[in-house]
Design an enzyme around this catalytic site. Structure first.
Site, mmCIF file in Angstrom:
data_model
loop_
_atom_site.group_PDB
_atom_site.id
_atom_site.type_symbol
_atom_site.label_atom_id
_atom_site.label_comp_id
_atom_site.label_asym_id
_atom_site.label_seq_id
_atom_site.Cartn_x
_atom_site.Cartn_y
_atom_site.Cartn_z
ATOM 1 N N ARG A 21 0.741 -1.207 0.001
ATOM 2 C CA ARG A 21 0.166 -0.100 0.172
ATOM 3 C C ARG A 21 1.033 1.370 0.090
ATOM 4 N NH1 ARG A 21 -3.498 -3.272 3.267
ATOM 5 N NH2 ARG A 21 -2.527 -2.562 5.022
ATOM 6 N N SER A 38 -0.918 -16.399 6.192
ATOM 7 C CA SER A 38 -1.916 -15.627 6.850
ATOM 8 C C SER A 38 -3.197 -16.562 7.147
ATOM 9 C CB SER A 38 -2.409 -14.701 5.857
ATOM 10 O OG SER A 38 -3.246 -13.757 6.381
ATOM 11 N N CYS A 42 -5.339 -18.197 15.664
ATOM 12 C CA CYS A 42 -6.105 -18.311 16.727
ATOM 13 C C CYS A 42 -7.469 -18.998 16.660
ATOM 14 C CB CYS A 42 -6.577 -16.903 17.130
ATOM 15 S SG CYS A 42 -4.977 -15.759 17.130
ATOM 16 N N THR A 271 16.353 -4.013 14.042
ATOM 17 C CA THR A 271 17.278 -4.744 15.020
ATOM 18 C C THR A 271 18.619 -3.893 15.082
ATOM 19 O OG1 THR A 271 18.194 -5.839 12.861
ATOM 20 C CG2 THR A 271 16.195 -6.734 13.956
ATOM 21 N N PRO A 274 20.636 -1.851 10.876
ATOM 22 C CA PRO A 274 19.563 -0.823 10.850
ATOM 23 C C PRO A 274 18.871 -1.453 9.346
ATOM 24 C CG PRO A 274 21.714 0.072 10.420
ATOM 25 C CD PRO A 274 21.931 -1.200 10.957
ATOM 26 N N ASP A 281 6.011 -12.432 17.497
ATOM 27 C CA ASP A 281 6.423 -13.464 18.446
ATOM 28 C C ASP A 281 7.882 -13.655 18.684
ATOM 29 O OD1 ASP A 281 3.690 -13.430 19.026
ATOM 30 O OD2 ASP A 281 3.707 -15.731 18.722
ATOM 31 N N TYR A 424 -25.007 4.289 26.905
ATOM 32 C CA TYR A 424 -25.795 3.829 27.802
ATOM 33 C C TYR A 424 -27.100 3.547 27.426
ATOM 34 C CZ TYR A 424 -29.296 3.226 31.630
ATOM 35 O OH TYR A 424 -30.339 2.813 32.224
HETATM 36 P P1 FAD Z 1 3.435 -16.659 13.414
HETATM 37 O O1 FAD Z 1 2.158 -15.976 13.201
HETATM 38 O O2 FAD Z 1 3.610 -17.641 13.930
HETATM 39 O O3 FAD Z 1 3.982 -16.482 11.989
HETATM 40 C C1 FAD Z 1 5.436 -16.919 11.729
HETATM 41 C C2 FAD Z 1 5.590 -17.638 10.489
HETATM 42 O O4 FAD Z 1 7.130 -17.520 10.072
HETATM 43 C C3 FAD Z 1 5.442 -19.085 10.593
HETATM 44 O O5 FAD Z 1 4.292 -19.481 9.611
HETATM 45 C C4 FAD Z 1 6.601 -19.775 10.313
HETATM 46 O O6 FAD Z 1 6.354 -21.128 9.448
HETATM 47 C C5 FAD Z 1 7.452 -18.899 9.558
HETATM 48 N N1 FAD Z 1 8.746 -18.878 9.539
HETATM 49 C C6 FAD Z 1 9.520 -19.239 10.800
HETATM 50 N N2 FAD Z 1 10.873 -19.106 10.366
HETATM 51 C C7 FAD Z 1 10.836 -19.282 9.093
HETATM 52 C C8 FAD Z 1 12.028 -19.348 8.258
HETATM 53 N N3 FAD Z 1 13.073 -19.484 8.590
HETATM 54 N N4 FAD Z 1 11.948 -19.377 6.938
HETATM 55 C C9 FAD Z 1 10.424 -18.899 6.572
HETATM 56 N N5 FAD Z 1 9.440 -18.844 7.122
HETATM 57 C C10 FAD Z 1 9.801 -18.776 8.661
HETATM 58 N N6 FAD Z 1 -2.944 -14.473 20.067
HETATM 59 C C11 FAD Z 1 -4.011 -13.645 20.130
HETATM 60 O O7 FAD Z 1 -3.698 -12.459 20.497
HETATM 61 N N7 FAD Z 1 -5.285 -14.077 20.415
HETATM 62 C C12 FAD Z 1 -5.572 -15.273 20.275
HETATM 63 O O8 FAD Z 1 -6.769 -15.702 20.636
HETATM 64 C C13 FAD Z 1 -4.534 -16.144 19.840
HETATM 65 N N8 FAD Z 1 -4.913 -17.653 20.070
HETATM 66 C C14 FAD Z 1 -3.819 -18.340 19.680
HETATM 67 C C15 FAD Z 1 -4.115 -19.819 19.290
HETATM 68 C C16 FAD Z 1 -3.265 -20.524 18.955
HETATM 69 C C17 FAD Z 1 -3.382 -21.950 18.791
HETATM 70 C C18 FAD Z 1 -1.945 -20.024 18.520
HETATM 71 C C19 FAD Z 1 -0.827 -21.053 18.200
HETATM 72 C C20 FAD Z 1 -1.592 -18.890 18.690
HETATM 73 C C21 FAD Z 1 -2.568 -18.122 19.337
HETATM 74 N N9 FAD Z 1 -2.321 -16.580 19.442
HETATM 75 C C22 FAD Z 1 -3.478 -15.588 19.973
HETATM 76 C C23 FAD Z 1 -1.087 -16.094 19.310
HETATM 77 C C24 FAD Z 1 -0.769 -15.455 17.798
HETATM 78 O O9 FAD Z 1 -1.310 -16.547 16.729
HETATM 79 C C25 FAD Z 1 0.762 -15.126 17.576
HETATM 80 O O10 FAD Z 1 1.173 -14.081 18.515
HETATM 81 C C26 FAD Z 1 0.913 -14.528 16.222
HETATM 82 O O11 FAD Z 1 0.416 -15.545 15.217
HETATM 83 C C27 FAD Z 1 2.318 -14.248 16.039
HETATM 84 O O12 FAD Z 1 2.672 -13.700 14.696
HETATM 85 P P2 FAD Z 1 4.007 -13.718 13.943
HETATM 86 O O13 FAD Z 1 3.900 -13.330 12.884
HETATM 87 O O14 FAD Z 1 4.979 -13.137 14.958
HETATM 88 O O15 FAD Z 1 4.230 -15.344 14.201
#
Ligand code: FAD
Length: 548
Positions: A21, A38, A42, A271, A274, A281, A424
């Site tokens: 975008r 994507s 959750c 990180t 730069p 996570d 309310y």
């Molecule tokens: P992710 O969404 O985990 O995405 C990271 C991606 O990077 C993964 O698909 C992985 O395959 C890919 N990857 C990693 N290393 C490499 C590499 N070296 N090369 C290529 N690809 C790579 N949060 C909430 O706020 N509310 C909720 O209700 C909630 N429920 C959840 C329920 C479950 C079962 C789970 C597992 C998580 C839940 N979470 C919830 C947490 C939330 O899903 C995560 O905080 C969020 O997805 C983190 O986003 P991210 O992009 O950091 O990592």
């Protein structure tokens, strides 16, 4: 601009869409290890429970959609195996085995966090799972279809409890094992009492202060040996004992990581290199309330960070404010939610705070369907600035915690809560909304109008220091359960029965939720008595003392 993004789910996909975008000209390459981008992590527990019936609904978007709508070069089944900051390349390995170096101008790393699989004997036996992605969910689903009568969920955090609920939905007898001495460890222990009661009422066995020690295959399926020596049997075990940042690439690339492994970033999510940003996570952020480093694996922060990192890549200075840990859980119709610091954390950090409890209904009590909730609001005892809030109950908990989350982010005080004007009508709230009520109770304490004592302080008083505990509820309420040694003088008789109260003994007044106790306190104090109210009344007492 050649932007490479590692990780294609919450943080990575958000960053990619935002990047497009901001720039039609940029080359945006999204590298994802798995077959999907994507997807709705959750939603995974709800698919297992059958609440979400179609697997396809878990795919928030597809690689094709990202390609056609956003013109993003999506490369699934492609793992980034090395970042070389000196050459500004990422080494990518396709699932088929081909490897190549992908150059970048800017890199956004969003690899997420991996579920912890504790190195216990037998942990890799078939039937023992963690839950992170669609592959995991498919495997668990296959196991469920093969016939699971009993399941063990290890870890009573948010994901663990969602799993428990969904397994029970499927008619599976489920035991929950948790190392801490409470479920939902981010919350304060007393606030989890209603959740424990709800779980038990749905037949869930809860073993807190207990840990899995080893697993073995049996004729029944699996045996989970616990630290206490007890053994549980089942056909399915799911481990939800926390996650660990996927930091291997960052560490190897020489990027700084924090003590708990999160990739260090500045407020622009940059990180120590730069040209490399990191989100989600995998990173360590700043605790919005307490100021120190924190790691909070939540989808909201990951998604917003993805946007912010993309902004910064394209020259829009955009700052991340820090994470306040706003989270919500629904389990068997109960809701538990929190934002900001807990009392446990504040105590551990020796940060002064005061907490008030209220038990309002979500909407006007006279309108049908009102449901009670408990709100705990924590604030600075000098300034009244909000530090955190927790809620548990039925309808309306999520709304109040969301309002408090915004108040916290705006650095409001409990005096501001007295003044906030909220929508309310009887079916939605009360003319004095629970948010206002929390403000009144907290500000009353700060102004000295409404001295309060909390349940632990009352319980800790030795016999010598024990005040008169004055129950100002009706005799019927008193008979249904009361604090040991309490004297019952209903509020409407209090002014007439003052002579019965000892002249020189401090008084702790209480009622069911704190309101009549407050009035009693006001009456008694204006007569010169040393009277305080029990914060949140008998209902709060029962949160601490669920067994009486
Ligand atoms: P992710 O969404 O985990 O995405 C990271 C991606 O990077 C993964 O698909 C992985 O395959 C890919 N990857 C990693 N290393 C490499 C590499 N070296 N090369 C290529 N690809 C790579 N949060 C909430 O706020 N509310 C909720 O209700 C909630 N429920 C959840 C329920 C479950 C079962 C789970 C597992 C998580 C839940 N979470 C919830 C947490 C939330 O899903 C995560 O905080 C969020 O997805 C983190 O986003 P991210 O992009 O950091 O990592």
């Amino acid at each position: 601009m050649k932007l490479v993004i590692i990780g294609g789910v919450a943080g990575g996909a958000s960053a990619a869409a935002r990047a497009r975008r901001l720039s039609e000209a940029a080359e945006i390459i999204l590298v994802e290890r798995g077959p999907d981008v994507s997807f709705a992590n959750c939603g995974l527990p709800y698919y297992l429970g059958g609440v979400i019936a179609e697997r396809a609904k878990l795919l928030v978007t597809t690689p094709e959609r990202l390609r056609t709508r956003f013109r993003i070069d999506v490369r699934t089944q492609s793992t980034a195996v090395r970042i070389e900051p000196a050459n500004k390349t990422v080494r990518i390995r396709e699932t088929g085995g081909r490897e190549y170096d992908q150059p970048y101008d800017k890199l956004i790393s969003a690899p997420g966090a991996a579920p912890i699989r504790p190195p216990l004997a037998g942990v890799d036996l078939p039937g023992i799972f963690t839950l992170r992605n669609l592959h995991d969910v498919d495997q668990i689903q296959t196991r469920l279809h093969a016939g699971v009568r009993q399941a063990v969920v290890v870890g009573a955090g948010f994901i663990g409890l969602e799993l428990v609920e969904n397994l029970v939905h499927r008619g599976i007898s489920t035991t929950l094992v948790e190392l801490a001495d409470q479920v939902l460890p981010p919350l304060d222990p007393e606030m989890t009492t209603p959740i424990v009661e709800t779980l038990k009422s749905h037949g869930v066995e809860i073993l807190t202060g207990e840990a899995a020690a080893a697993f073995r295959a049996t004729a029944e399926g699996l045996a989970v040996q616990l630290k206490s020596g007890r053994e549980l049997t089942g056909q399915l075990v799911v481990l939800g004992v926390g996650v660990r940042p996927e930091n291997a690439l960052a560490v190897e690339a020489g990027l700084e990581v924090g003590a708990r492994g999160g990739i260090k970033v500045n407020e622009f999510l940059q990180t120590s290199d730069p040209d490399i940003f990191a989100v989600g996570d995998a990173i360590e952020t700043t605790d919005f309330v307490l100021g120190g480093p924190t790691q909070v694996p939540l989808a909201g922060p990951a998604n917003r960070q993805g946007r912010i990192a993309a902004d910064n890549v394209f020259g829009r200075a955009s700052k991340y404010r820090g994470t306040q840990g706003t989270a919500v859980l629904g389990v068997f119709g109960r809701t538990a939610a929190m934002t900001g610091a807990s009392a446990k954390t504040l105590r551990r950090l020796e940060r002064p705070f005061h907490a008030v409890y209220i038990h309002p209904t979500d909407h006007a009590g006279y309108y049908p369907g009102a449901e009670q909730m408990t709100l705990k609001v924590l604030f600075d005892p000098e300034t009244g600035r909000l530090l955190g809030a927790q809620g548990v109950g039925g309808a309306g908990v999520d709304k109040r915690i969301d309002v408090l989350a915004i108040a916290l982010q705006a650095r409001l005080t409990v005096f501001d809560l007295e003044e906030v004007e909220l929508a309310y009508a009887p079916q939605y709230g009360s003319a004095k909304d629970p948010i206002n009520m929390a403000g009144f109770v907290a500000a009353g304490w700060l102004r000295g109008d409404h001295p309060q004592v909390d349940v632990p302080s009352l319980l800790a008083m030795s016999d010598d220091a024990r005040p008169l505990v004055l129950d100002v509820r009706t005799p019927e309420e008193f008979a249904a359960g009361h604090i040991p040694h309490a004297m019952n003088v209903p509020i409407d008789e209090l002014r007439l029965r003052l002579a019965e109260l000892p002249a020189d003994r401090p008084i702790v007044a209480y009622c069911q939720v704190g309101q009549r106790g407050y009035l009693a306190t006001r009456i008694l104090r204006q007569l010169g008595k040393d009277a305080v109210n029990l914060s949140g009344g008998y209902r709060t007492y029962r949160l601490w003392q669920p067994n009486g």
